[in-house]
Motif scaffolding. Structure first.
Motif, PDB file in Angstrom:
ATOM      1  N   VAL A 134      45.790  30.032  38.233  1.00 52.58           N
ATOM      2  CA  VAL A 134      45.276  28.885  38.073  1.00 52.58           C
ATOM      3  C   VAL A 134      44.156  28.331  37.397  1.00 52.58           C
ATOM      4  O   VAL A 134      43.493  27.984  37.840  1.00 52.58           O
ATOM      5  N   LYS A 135      45.080  27.100  36.014  1.00 54.53           N
ATOM      6  CA  LYS A 135      43.817  26.793  35.633  1.00 54.53           C
ATOM      7  C   LYS A 135      42.541  25.841  35.579  1.00 54.53           C
ATOM      8  O   LYS A 135      41.420  25.829  35.731  1.00 54.53           O
ATOM      9  N   ASN A 136      43.311  25.089  36.689  1.00 53.48           N
ATOM     10  CA  ASN A 136      42.098  24.072  37.705  1.00 53.48           C
ATOM     11  C   ASN A 136      42.000  24.893  39.136  1.00 53.48           C
ATOM     12  O   ASN A 136      42.149  25.217  39.901  1.00 53.48           O
ATOM     13  N   ASN A 137      41.812  23.508  40.176  1.00 53.18           N
ATOM     14  CA  ASN A 137      42.593  23.495  40.976  1.00 53.18           C
ATOM     15  C   ASN A 137      43.155  24.042  42.512  1.00 53.18           C
ATOM     16  O   ASN A 137      44.276  23.198  41.569  1.00 53.18           O
ATOM     17  N   VAL A 138      42.748  24.370  42.881  1.00 51.44           N
ATOM     18  CA  VAL A 138      44.266  24.697  43.997  1.00 51.44           C
ATOM     19  C   VAL A 138      44.603  23.830  44.765  1.00 51.44           C
ATOM     20  O   VAL A 138      43.578  23.428  45.509  1.00 51.44           O
ATOM     21  N   ASP A 139      45.320  22.224  44.671  1.00 51.28           N
ATOM     22  CA  ASP A 139      45.207  21.136  45.574  1.00 51.28           C
ATOM     23  C   ASP A 139      46.950  20.852  45.851  1.00 51.28           C
ATOM     24  O   ASP A 139      47.032  21.928  45.064  1.00 51.28           O
ATOM     25  N   ASN A 160      53.660  37.870  44.245  1.00 51.96           N
ATOM     26  CA  ASN A 160      54.036  39.030  44.703  1.00 51.96           C
ATOM     27  C   ASN A 160      52.538  39.786  43.532  1.00 51.96           C
ATOM     28  O   ASN A 160      52.799  41.151  42.979  1.00 51.96           O
ATOM     29  N   GLY A 161      51.379  39.356  43.551  1.00 52.59           N
ATOM     30  CA  GLY A 161      50.710  39.692  42.118  1.00 52.59           C
ATOM     31  C   GLY A 161      48.908  39.696  41.727  1.00 52.59           C
ATOM     32  O   GLY A 161      49.024  39.218  43.442  1.00 52.59           O
ATOM     33  N   LYS A 162      48.687  39.475  41.494  1.00 50.79           N
ATOM     34  CA  LYS A 162      47.437  38.867  41.432  1.00 50.79           C
ATOM     35  C   LYS A 162      47.089  37.489  41.181  1.00 50.79           C
ATOM     36  O   LYS A 162      47.351  37.192  40.057  1.00 50.79           O
ATOM     37  N   VAL A 163      46.200  36.720  41.477  1.00 45.45           N
ATOM     38  CA  VAL A 163      46.154  35.405  41.452  1.00 45.45           C
ATOM     39  C   VAL A 163      44.401  35.476  40.826  1.00 45.45           C
ATOM     40  O   VAL A 163      43.279  35.494  41.655  1.00 45.45           O
ATOM     41  N   ILE A 164      44.927  34.396  39.932  1.00 47.89           N
ATOM     42  CA  ILE A 164      43.242  34.155  38.931  1.00 47.89           C
ATOM     43  C   ILE A 164      43.351  32.198  39.680  1.00 47.89           C
ATOM     44  O   ILE A 164      44.291  32.150  39.086  1.00 47.89           O
ATOM     45  N   VAL A 165      42.052  32.131  39.898  1.00 47.92           N
ATOM     46  CA  VAL A 165      42.195  30.759  40.048  1.00 47.92           C
ATOM     47  C   VAL A 165      40.971  30.287  38.844  1.00 47.92           C
ATOM     48  O   VAL A 165      39.665  30.150  39.664  1.00 47.92           O
ATOM     49  N   GLU A 188      40.913  35.812  42.701  1.00 48.24           N
ATOM     50  CA  GLU A 188      39.914  36.196  41.941  1.00 48.24           C
ATOM     51  C   GLU A 188      39.399  34.283  41.763  1.00 48.24           C
ATOM     52  O   GLU A 188      40.347  33.503  41.117  1.00 48.24           O
ATOM     53  N   VAL A 189      38.629  33.747  42.203  1.00 48.32           N
ATOM     54  CA  VAL A 189      38.123  32.335  42.397  1.00 48.32           C
ATOM     55  C   VAL A 189      37.128  32.546  41.698  1.00 48.32           C
ATOM     56  O   VAL A 189      35.481  32.949  42.015  1.00 48.32           O
ATOM     57  N   PHE A 190      36.848  31.422  40.707  1.00 52.08           N
ATOM     58  CA  PHE A 190      35.589  31.308  39.782  1.00 52.08           C
ATOM     59  C   PHE A 190      35.043  30.074  39.935  1.00 52.08           C
ATOM     60  O   PHE A 190      33.594  29.373  40.211  1.00 52.08           O
ATOM     61  N   GLY A 191      35.751  29.216  41.066  1.00 52.23           N
ATOM     62  CA  GLY A 191      34.724  28.157  41.995  1.00 52.23           C
ATOM     63  C   GLY A 191      34.336  28.227  42.995  1.00 52.23           C
ATOM     64  O   GLY A 191      34.707  29.271  44.052  1.00 52.23           O
ATOM     65  N   VAL A 192      34.494  27.433  44.296  1.00 49.04           N
ATOM     66  CA  VAL A 192      33.729  27.004  45.005  1.00 49.04           C
ATOM     67  C   VAL A 192      35.437  27.065  46.652  1.00 49.04           C
ATOM     68  O   VAL A 192      36.005  26.299  45.904  1.00 49.04           O
ATOM     69  N   VAL A 193      35.590  28.186  47.618  1.00 50.05           N
ATOM     70  CA  VAL A 193      36.163  28.153  48.362  1.00 50.05           C
ATOM     71  C   VAL A 193      36.155  26.904  49.382  1.00 50.05           C
ATOM     72  O   VAL A 193      34.740  27.274  49.723  1.00 50.05           O
ATOM     73  N   ASN A 234      46.662  41.417  50.255  1.00 48.44           N
ATOM     74  CA  ASN A 234      46.670  42.736  50.200  1.00 48.44           C
ATOM     75  C   ASN A 234      45.325  43.727  49.324  1.00 48.44           C
ATOM     76  O   ASN A 234      45.812  44.820  49.290  1.00 48.44           O
ATOM     77  N   GLY A 235      44.863  43.142  48.597  1.00 44.79           N
ATOM     78  CA  GLY A 235      44.002  44.561  47.723  1.00 44.79           C
ATOM     79  C   GLY A 235      43.155  43.638  47.850  1.00 44.79           C
ATOM     80  O   GLY A 235      42.493  42.980  49.150  1.00 44.79           O
ATOM     81  N   ASN A 236      41.573  42.838  47.112  1.00 47.77           N
ATOM     82  CA  ASN A 236      40.348  42.470  47.280  1.00 47.77           C
ATOM     83  C   ASN A 236      40.391  41.191  47.479  1.00 47.77           C
ATOM     84  O   ASN A 236      41.107  40.096  46.400  1.00 47.77           O
ATOM     85  N   ILE A 237      39.140  40.384  47.181  1.00 45.72           N
ATOM     86  CA  ILE A 237      38.864  39.553  47.025  1.00 45.72           C
ATOM     87  C   ILE A 237      37.507  38.651  46.001  1.00 45.72           C
ATOM     88  O   ILE A 237      36.496  39.241  46.845  1.00 45.72           O
ATOM     89  N   ILE A 238      38.011  38.593  45.387  1.00 43.23           N
ATOM     90  CA  ILE A 238      36.652  38.079  44.829  1.00 43.23           C
ATOM     91  C   ILE A 238      36.068  36.197  44.231  1.00 43.23           C
ATOM     92  O   ILE A 238      37.108  35.596  43.677  1.00 43.23           O
ATOM     93  N   LEU A 239      35.439  36.214  44.777  1.00 43.05           N
ATOM     94  CA  LEU A 239      34.208  34.694  45.077  1.00 43.05           C
ATOM     95  C   LEU A 239      33.455  34.566  44.285  1.00 43.05           C
ATOM     96  O   LEU A 239      32.459  35.307  45.024  1.00 43.05           O
ATOM     97  N   HIS A 240      33.353  33.985  43.590  1.00 44.90           N
ATOM     98  CA  HIS A 240      32.027  33.908  41.710  1.00 44.90           C
ATOM     99  C   HIS A 240      31.451  33.034  42.420  1.00 44.90           C
ATOM    100  O   HIS A 240      29.822  33.007  42.574  1.00 44.90           O
TER     101      HIS A 240
END
Length: 602
Positions: free
Chosen positions: A329-334, A343-348, A365-370, A378-384
């Protein structure tokens, strides 16, 4: 006996048991539960169960009957009953407590003819058998030869002989032993030396091992060789300024199309043995394995290798090897994206706004703020940059969580948690929690951690209530005690049942059992097998819990700056309230108490 059964599959063992209880409308102890397949890793767990509802056991009835038989047999053997063959007739006397059955049994063994049972019964009723009483007309005392009883083990790998003591008849002889073995088809690996000792020493009424088969040999189990790193350890770098560099985590395992992932080394066949009857006993083949084929992977023509079908990230989920592509997701999840389920890896690249959901089979993996959003992985969560949950944010993952900060959120992580600061949140962590970086802060809310908590600062100078818990949960302790009690009861019942089976089997060889005793013997044999299987299942569960307890008993909390009043520490079943600030300390549990030492001493 007709049994109803169902097959259930899923990730949560207890939920599957509850489904089975609901389906059969029965308690857990009334169901037979078999684990057909079980796999666990850092990402998830998987269980396949067969649950059977059996007809109600007759353990209590059988146990009562067994107790009665064992007691009767013990008392009968201990009573002294004597016979005297005189010129005017046969006389008997018995010690107090002997009954008509005891005396008649001994009369049959001595083969005394034409016994006056009416007189014998009258003498018993008036209690006058302590003196010699004539019970039959004159006759010669029968000479009874020794008897040869052959007994085979359940697996027919061992043969025993018991020679009864003769009464004036023929003594034990090797020829007779060999004939008895031949009549029972025992022909392989006979122990001649043991037979010679038995004959020479005239050993009676003791079981002697006289033949022993050759045990079969099991084959080698199949093996899976992985060509990628299957470990779940994570590494991160803390800069000179104390900040965590979240950009260099090296979490993704990339593979290319056609790349070899797994090789299967096939199992080998077992080597047969031979039992005492001369029959071949097949050896157990090694355990078979199949290639753990998941999504986007192929099996080679020879069926021995697993290769990637696409470029992407290789991941083990539920024991299967998968290759996932990445959803970005190149921008925000909105509103422009809606909720994301992939069913795979998600990058926001942007933020995850309040009210939205991300669900992923792989990492998130989220580069902004949640914000007040919900993320499940089902894997890991990375919040930069971290999560500002506003008491609505929720994070769930089967792997590890790495976040710059966590505030006003609900967190449930099966693996480890690493963050610079966690504030006013409800945190559950299956393994280790570390507040690393410049702040290293844990304050407000609750922290329930399986193994270890490590932080720079815990609590605040304002005595903010902060609860930290590591160690064994009371529910797990209660479950362990229940298992121990159940094992004790099963062991008692198994011992009682085994004695009954041995006694009834011996009686069946000496006489034709009544129908009720035959029925009891059949039920007792079946019950013995059920109890042995139950005993093995309980032992496995008990061992697993003991390993689990041993690991959690080492739970500790380490503070490398200060812990403030208002903090409450729970380790296992022990509790400590912090009333004064302490610096550079570690807390651990020893002898049911929480101890405090210097940071480096634990």
């Amino acid at each position: 006996m007709s049994n109803e059964q169902i097959i259930l599959e899923g990730k949560d063992y207890e939920k599957l048991i509850n489904q089975g209880m609901k389906h059969f409308n029965a308690r857990k102890e009334d169901l037979k539960i078999e684990i057909l397949e079980s796999r666990k890793n850092i990402f998830s767990s998987y269980f396949k169960l067969k649950i059977t509802k059996e007809e109600k056991k007759t353990l209590e009835i059988i146990s009562n009957s067994i107790e009665s038989i064992l007691n009767e047999n013990l008392k009968s053997n201990s009573r002294n009953i004597e016979f005297d063959f005189r010129e005017d007739g046969v006389y008997v006397k018995a010690e107090e407590g002997a009954n008509l059955v005891d005396i008649v049994t001994k009369i049959d063994l001595r083969r005394i003819q034409s016994v006056d049972l009416i007189k014998l019964k009258q003498m018993l009723e008036i209690g006058n058998l302590s003196n010699w009483i004539k019970i039959a007309e004159p006759q010669s005392e029968k000479r009874i030869d020794c008897e040869y009883i052959i007994k085979l083990s359940n697996d027919k790998m061992k043969a025993y002989i018991l020679v009864t003591k003769p009464i004036g008849g023929k003594e034990v002889a090797k020829e007779a032993i060999m004939e008895a073995l031949q009549q029972n088809d025992v022909r392989f690996n006979i122990k001649d030396e043991e037979i010679e000792k038995l004959v020479n020493n005239k050993t009676y009424d003791i079981e002697i091992l006289v033949a022993e088969g050759i045990e079969p040999q099991s084959g080698e189990d199949a093996e899976l060789i992985y060509y990628f790193d299957t470990s779940t350890d994570k590494s991160f770098t803390v800069g000179e300024d104390g900040k965590i560099d979240f950009r260099e985590l090296s979490l993704i395992k990339n593979v290319n199309t056609g790349e070899k992932l797994v090789t299967l080394v096939p199992h080998t066949q077992g080597i047969p043995g031979e039992n005492v009857l001369g029959e071949a006993v097949p050896g157990k083949d090694g355990k078979k394995l199949s290639l753990p084929k998941g999504k986007n992977v192929n099996i080679t023509e020879d069926g021995l290798e697993l290769v990637a079908a696409i470029d992407g990230e290789v991941k083990i989920i539920d024991g299967k090897v998968n290759v996932f592509s990445v959803y970005e997701v190149k921008n925000n999840v909105d509103n422009s994206t809606g909720n994301i389920r992939f069913n795979g890896k998600v990058i926001v690249s942007g933020n995850v706004l309040t009210g939205f959901i991300i669900e992923a089979e792989g990492d998130v993996e989220v580069f902004g703020v949640v914000e007040g959003a919900q993320i499940k992985s089902n894997g890991n969560i990375i919040l930069h940059r971290g999560i500002q949950g506003m008491n609505r944010g929720e994070l769930y993952c089967e792997g590890d969580l790495i976040a710059k900060f966590i505030e006003n959120s609900k967190i449930d992580v099966k693996g480890n948690i690493q963050s610079d600061a966690i504030m006013h949140s409800q945190v559950t962590c299956g393994k280790k929690l570390e507040a690393a970086g410049r702040k290293g802060l844990l304050v407000g809310g609750t922290f329930k951690v399986g193994e270890e908590i490590k932080a720079k600062v815990i609590g605040s100078p304002m005595a903010t209530i902060t609860e930290l818990e590591v160690g064994i949960s009371p529910d797990m302790r209660t479950k362990y005690e229940e298992i121990k009690n159940e094992m004790n009861q099963v062991t008692i019942n198994l011992d009682k049942t085994s004695k009954a089976v041995d006694l009834l089997t011996k009686m069946s060889k000496a006489m034709d059992l009544p129908e009720d005793k035959k029925t009891l013997l059949a039920k007792s044999v079946q019950l013995k097998l059920q109890l042995k299987q139950k005993q093995d299942e309980i032992l496995n569960e008990q061992n697993e819990l003991e390993v689990y307890f041993e690991e959690l008993s080492k739970g500790k909390i380490k503070v490398y700056d200060v812990i403030y009043p208002g903090s409450r520490i729970i380790i296992g079943s022990s509790m400590m309230y912090i009333k004064d600030p302490f610096k550079f300390v570690s807390f651990f549990r020893s002898k049911a108490e929480i101890k405090m030492l210097s940071y480096n001493d634990v």
